[in-house]
Design a protein around this motif. Structure first.
Motif, PDB file in Angstrom:
ATOM      1  N   THR A 143      13.688   7.838   3.254  1.00 24.75           N
ATOM      2  CA  THR A 143      13.973   8.384   4.583  1.00 24.75           C
ATOM      3  C   THR A 143      12.775   9.243   5.001  1.00 24.75           C
ATOM      4  O   THR A 143      11.641   8.802   4.943  1.00 24.75           O
ATOM      5  N   THR A 174      -0.910   8.909   3.485  1.00 21.87           N
ATOM      6  CA  THR A 174      -1.039   7.454   3.419  1.00 21.87           C
ATOM      7  C   THR A 174      -1.625   6.939   4.738  1.00 21.87           C
ATOM      8  O   THR A 174      -1.865   7.718   5.663  1.00 21.87           O
ATOM      9  N   TYR A 202      11.750   7.083  15.574  1.00 23.89           N
ATOM     10  CA  TYR A 202      11.516   7.203  14.122  1.00 23.89           C
ATOM     11  C   TYR A 202      12.546   8.123  13.475  1.00 23.89           C
ATOM     12  O   TYR A 202      13.190   7.761  12.487  1.00 23.89           O
ATOM     13  N   ASN A 253      11.604   0.852   1.056  1.00 24.72           N
ATOM     14  CA  ASN A 253      10.488   1.744   1.413  1.00 24.72           C
ATOM     15  C   ASN A 253       9.775   1.320   2.694  1.00 24.72           C
ATOM     16  O   ASN A 253       9.206   2.166   3.381  1.00 24.72           O
ATOM     17  N   CYS A 282       7.223 -11.014   3.423  1.00 27.31           N
ATOM     18  CA  CYS A 282       8.564 -10.925   4.015  1.00 27.31           C
ATOM     19  C   CYS A 282       8.629  -9.794   5.032  1.00 27.31           C
ATOM     20  O   CYS A 282       8.166  -8.689   4.776  1.00 27.31           O
ATOM     21  N   ASP A 283       9.207 -10.091   6.181  1.00 28.62           N
ATOM     22  CA  ASP A 283       9.515  -9.057   7.171  1.00 28.62           C
ATOM     23  C   ASP A 283      10.957  -8.627   6.906  1.00 28.62           C
ATOM     24  O   ASP A 283      11.893  -9.416   7.075  1.00 28.62           O
ATOM     25  N   VAL A 284      11.149  -7.375   6.505  1.00 25.72           N
ATOM     26  CA  VAL A 284      12.491  -6.949   6.088  1.00 25.72           C
ATOM     27  C   VAL A 284      13.504  -6.925   7.237  1.00 25.72           C
ATOM     28  O   VAL A 284      14.707  -6.824   7.001  1.00 25.72           O
ATOM     29  N   ASP A 303       6.195  -7.470   1.431  1.00 23.61           N
ATOM     30  CA  ASP A 303       5.459  -6.812   2.523  1.00 23.61           C
ATOM     31  C   ASP A 303       5.223  -7.798   3.656  1.00 23.61           C
ATOM     32  O   ASP A 303       5.118  -9.010   3.440  1.00 23.61           O
ATOM     33  N   ILE A 342       3.107   4.569  -0.438  1.00 20.23           N
ATOM     34  CA  ILE A 342       4.150   5.035  -1.355  1.00 20.23           C
ATOM     35  C   ILE A 342       4.755   3.850  -2.128  1.00 20.23           C
ATOM     36  O   ILE A 342       5.038   3.946  -3.320  1.00 20.23           O
ATOM     37  N   LYS A 389      15.551   7.209  10.738  1.00 21.84           N
ATOM     38  CA  LYS A 389      15.620   7.796   9.394  1.00 21.84           C
ATOM     39  C   LYS A 389      16.934   8.561   9.198  1.00 21.84           C
ATOM     40  O   LYS A 389      17.475   8.594   8.089  1.00 21.84           O
ATOM     41  N   GLU A 425       2.497  -7.630   5.581  1.00 21.72           N
ATOM     42  CA  GLU A 425       1.042  -7.848   5.670  1.00 21.72           C
ATOM     43  C   GLU A 425       0.626  -8.791   4.549  1.00 21.72           C
ATOM     44  O   GLU A 425       0.315  -8.352   3.429  1.00 21.72           O
ATOM     45  N   VAL A 465       2.739  12.811   3.494  1.00 20.75           N
ATOM     46  CA  VAL A 465       1.993  12.226   2.377  1.00 20.75           C
ATOM     47  C   VAL A 465       0.800  11.522   3.009  1.00 20.75           C
ATOM     48  O   VAL A 465       0.959  10.804   4.007  1.00 20.75           O
ATOM     49  N   ARG A 517       0.858  -1.196   0.000  1.00 19.86           N
ATOM     50  CA  ARG A 517       0.000   0.000   0.000  1.00 19.86           C
ATOM     51  C   ARG A 517       0.896   1.249   0.000  1.00 19.86           C
ATOM     52  O   ARG A 517       2.126   1.152   0.017  1.00 19.86           O
TER      53      ARG A 517
HETATM   54  N1  LIG Z   1       3.407   9.031   4.724  1.00 16.52           N
HETATM   55  C1  LIG Z   1       4.235   9.964   5.137  1.00 16.52           C
HETATM   56  O1  LIG Z   1       3.832  11.079   5.489  1.00 16.52           O
HETATM   57  C2  LIG Z   1       5.719   9.702   5.171  1.00 16.52           C
HETATM   58  C3  LIG Z   1       6.567  10.773   5.452  1.00 16.52           C
HETATM   59  C4  LIG Z   1       7.936  10.555   5.504  1.00 16.52           C
HETATM   60  C5  LIG Z   1       8.447   9.276   5.250  1.00 16.52           C
HETATM   61  N2  LIG Z   1       7.585   8.247   4.996  1.00 16.52           N
HETATM   62  C6  LIG Z   1       8.195   6.925   4.751  1.00 16.52           C
HETATM   63  O2  LIG Z   1       7.726   6.390   3.544  1.00 16.52           O
HETATM   64  C7  LIG Z   1       7.710   4.950   3.616  1.00 16.52           C
HETATM   65  C8  LIG Z   1       6.348   4.425   3.195  1.00 16.52           C
HETATM   66  O3  LIG Z   1       5.392   4.992   4.052  1.00 16.52           O
HETATM   67  P1  LIG Z   1       3.823   4.992   3.776  1.00 16.52           P
HETATM   68  O4  LIG Z   1       3.313   6.300   4.250  1.00 16.52           O
HETATM   69  O5  LIG Z   1       3.526   4.511   2.403  1.00 16.52           O
HETATM   70  O6  LIG Z   1       3.430   3.910   4.894  1.00 16.52           O
HETATM   71  P2  LIG Z   1       2.314   2.764   4.946  1.00 16.52           P
HETATM   72  O7  LIG Z   1       2.211   2.394   6.380  1.00 16.52           O
HETATM   73  O8  LIG Z   1       1.083   3.178   4.215  1.00 16.52           O
HETATM   74  O9  LIG Z   1       3.026   1.591   4.105  1.00 16.52           O
HETATM   75  C9  LIG Z   1       4.156   0.920   4.620  1.00 16.52           C
HETATM   76  C10 LIG Z   1       4.144  -0.506   4.128  1.00 16.52           C
HETATM   77  O10 LIG Z   1       5.290  -1.154   4.698  1.00 16.52           O
HETATM   78  C11 LIG Z   1       4.879  -2.427   5.177  1.00 16.52           C
HETATM   79  N3  LIG Z   1       5.783  -2.860   6.250  1.00 16.52           N
HETATM   80  C12 LIG Z   1       5.832  -2.409   7.523  1.00 16.52           C
HETATM   81  N4  LIG Z   1       6.744  -3.098   8.213  1.00 16.52           N
HETATM   82  C13 LIG Z   1       7.301  -3.999   7.365  1.00 16.52           C
HETATM   83  C14 LIG Z   1       8.311  -5.003   7.487  1.00 16.52           C
HETATM   84  N5  LIG Z   1       8.911  -5.229   8.658  1.00 16.52           N
HETATM   85  N6  LIG Z   1       8.623  -5.737   6.389  1.00 16.52           N
HETATM   86  C15 LIG Z   1       7.993  -5.533   5.210  1.00 16.52           C
HETATM   87  N7  LIG Z   1       7.029  -4.623   5.041  1.00 16.52           N
HETATM   88  C16 LIG Z   1       6.687  -3.861   6.107  1.00 16.52           C
HETATM   89  C17 LIG Z   1       3.455  -2.210   5.669  1.00 16.52           C
HETATM   90  O11 LIG Z   1       2.737  -3.418   5.802  1.00 16.52           O
HETATM   91  C18 LIG Z   1       2.908  -1.283   4.587  1.00 16.52           C
HETATM   92  O12 LIG Z   1       2.343  -2.002   3.524  1.00 16.52           O
HETATM   93  C19 LIG Z   1       8.059   4.607   5.069  1.00 16.52           C
HETATM   94  O13 LIG Z   1       9.425   4.251   5.153  1.00 16.52           O
HETATM   95  C20 LIG Z   1       7.815   5.905   5.803  1.00 16.52           C
HETATM   96  O14 LIG Z   1       8.593   6.027   6.970  1.00 16.52           O
HETATM   97  C21 LIG Z   1       6.241   8.432   4.938  1.00 16.52           C
END
Ligand SMILES: NC(=O)c1ccc[n+]([C@@H]2O[C@H](COP(=O)([O-])OP(=O)(O)OC[C@H]3O[C@@H](n4cnc5c(N)ncnc54)[C@H](O)[C@@H]3O)[C@@H](O)[C@H]2O)c1
Length: 280
Positions: free
Chosen positions: A158, A207, A172, A107, A79-81, A55, A36, A176, A57, A205, A34
């Motif tokens: 990041t 999300t 957090y 990501n 996969c859990d990264v 992912d 980004i 980063k 999930e 963003v 899901r």
């Molecule tokens: N949304 C924002 O405002 C924002 C701002 C700055 C940075 N970010 C960064 O952007 C990236 C994506 O964020 P997003 O907003 O799309 O988040 P999100 O929570 O919508 O998506 C993150 C995805 O990562 C997966 N995930 C979580 N832990 C995991 C693991 N251990 N192994 C594999 N997958 C895993 C989740 O299941 C999810 O599908 C993240 O690194 C986040 O820190 C987001």
């Protein structure tokens, strides 16, 4: 067997198809179920790449994979990264299935936003494990496979929280900031293998992650400090990620690109200027 329309044998057609497919570039995107990561997946697919979605999930990942409706050009791996064995297995499966890796997008990330005095050691450990150890493990697994294929590109996601301290982000923000440095470290060490490594730092963003951690008051604060006066779109992040993985970025490595509506560039004064109608 001969095809009655083209006259070509189906065997030849298959071979041609396999050759074209073999040359199709492959991106591994973590956290792709899901947000980004999913937007980036769609961007790579639209450019004719094949994509491996990783992912944690499993159910959501299966739904996303089905909805993409591109079984020949996508592969979903649960996969859990932060788990070294799971990461090693995922990259082996990727090579067995698609034969090459040209790009890795680190990501996957989690946000646990708490005041320092409420942040438990488990919170701290988990955030660092996913946001920092995850990219370390995935990069270690991907780099030799990219090297064997003549090189590649890695993009770490990041955050503006990597550059500037803010409330509730002891774990957090530190994870980063670590990832921002890891980006430079990787760029220095992997350049000789033909692997470029850059970072994209998103501002806010909208999300699922942002929805979970941004209250209405925090959302208003963000608007106050963002010159473009809005949250970013997942697609805008995907564009920057794809650019840095593409040949168009062939001489860029070790950099962090803020995709943040000007958030990082801003100091104090913007809300007052807006109130006074003097912001352009
Ligand atoms: N949304 C924002 O405002 C924002 C701002 C700055 C940075 N970010 C960064 O952007 C990236 C994506 O964020 P997003 O907003 O799309 O988040 P999100 O929570 O919508 O998506 C993150 C995805 O990562 C997966 N995930 C979580 N832990 C995991 C693991 N251990 N192994 C594999 N997958 C895993 C989740 O299941 C999810 O599908 C993240 O690194 C986040 O820190 C987001």
């Amino acid at each position: 067997m001969v095809n009655p329309i083209s006259g070509a044998s189906s065997l030849n057609q298959e071979t041609e198809h396999e050759m074209t497919t073999e040359k199709q570039k492959v991106a591994v995107i973590t956290g792709a179920a899901r947000g980004i990561g999913l937007a980036a997946t769609k961007r790579f697919l639209a450019e004719g790449w094949r994509v491996v979605l990783l992912d944690i999930e499993g159910e959501l990942l299966a739904q996303t994979h089905k909805a993409l409706a591109a079984p020949d050009t996508t592969l979903a791996i649960h996969c859990d990264v932060s788990n070294a064995d799971a990461v090693a297995a995922a990259f082996k499966q990727t090579i067995d299935h698609f034969g090459r890796i040209d790009a890795l997008v680190n990501n996957a990330g989690i946000a646990i936003f708490k005041p320092l005095l409420e942040t438990t050691q488990d919170d701290w450990n988990r955030v660092l494990a996913v946001n920092l150890t995850g990219p370390f493990l995935c990069t270690q697994a991907a780099a030799p496979l990219m090297r064997d294929n003549g090189g590649g590109a890695i993009v770490n996601i990041t955050s503006i929280s990597a550059l500037r301290a803010s409330t509730l982000r002891t774990a957090y923000g530190t994870s980063k900031a670590g990832l921002a440095h890891l980006t430079k470290q990787f760029a220095v060490e992997l350049g000789g293998l033909g692997i470029r490594v850059n970072a994209v730092a998103p501002g806010p963003v909208d999300t699922a992650m942002a929805k979970a951690v941004h209250t209405p008051a925090i959302r208003a604060d963000y608007h106050d400090t963002i010159p473009l006066n809005r949250y970013g779109l997942e697609e805008e992040l995907a564009e920057a990620i794809f650019f840095l993985c593409s040949e168009r970025a062939s001489y860029i490595t070790g950099q962090m690109l803020c995709v943040d509506g000007g958030f990082e560039a801003t100091g104090i004064g913007l809300p007052t200027l807006r109130r006074e109608g003097r912001n352009g």
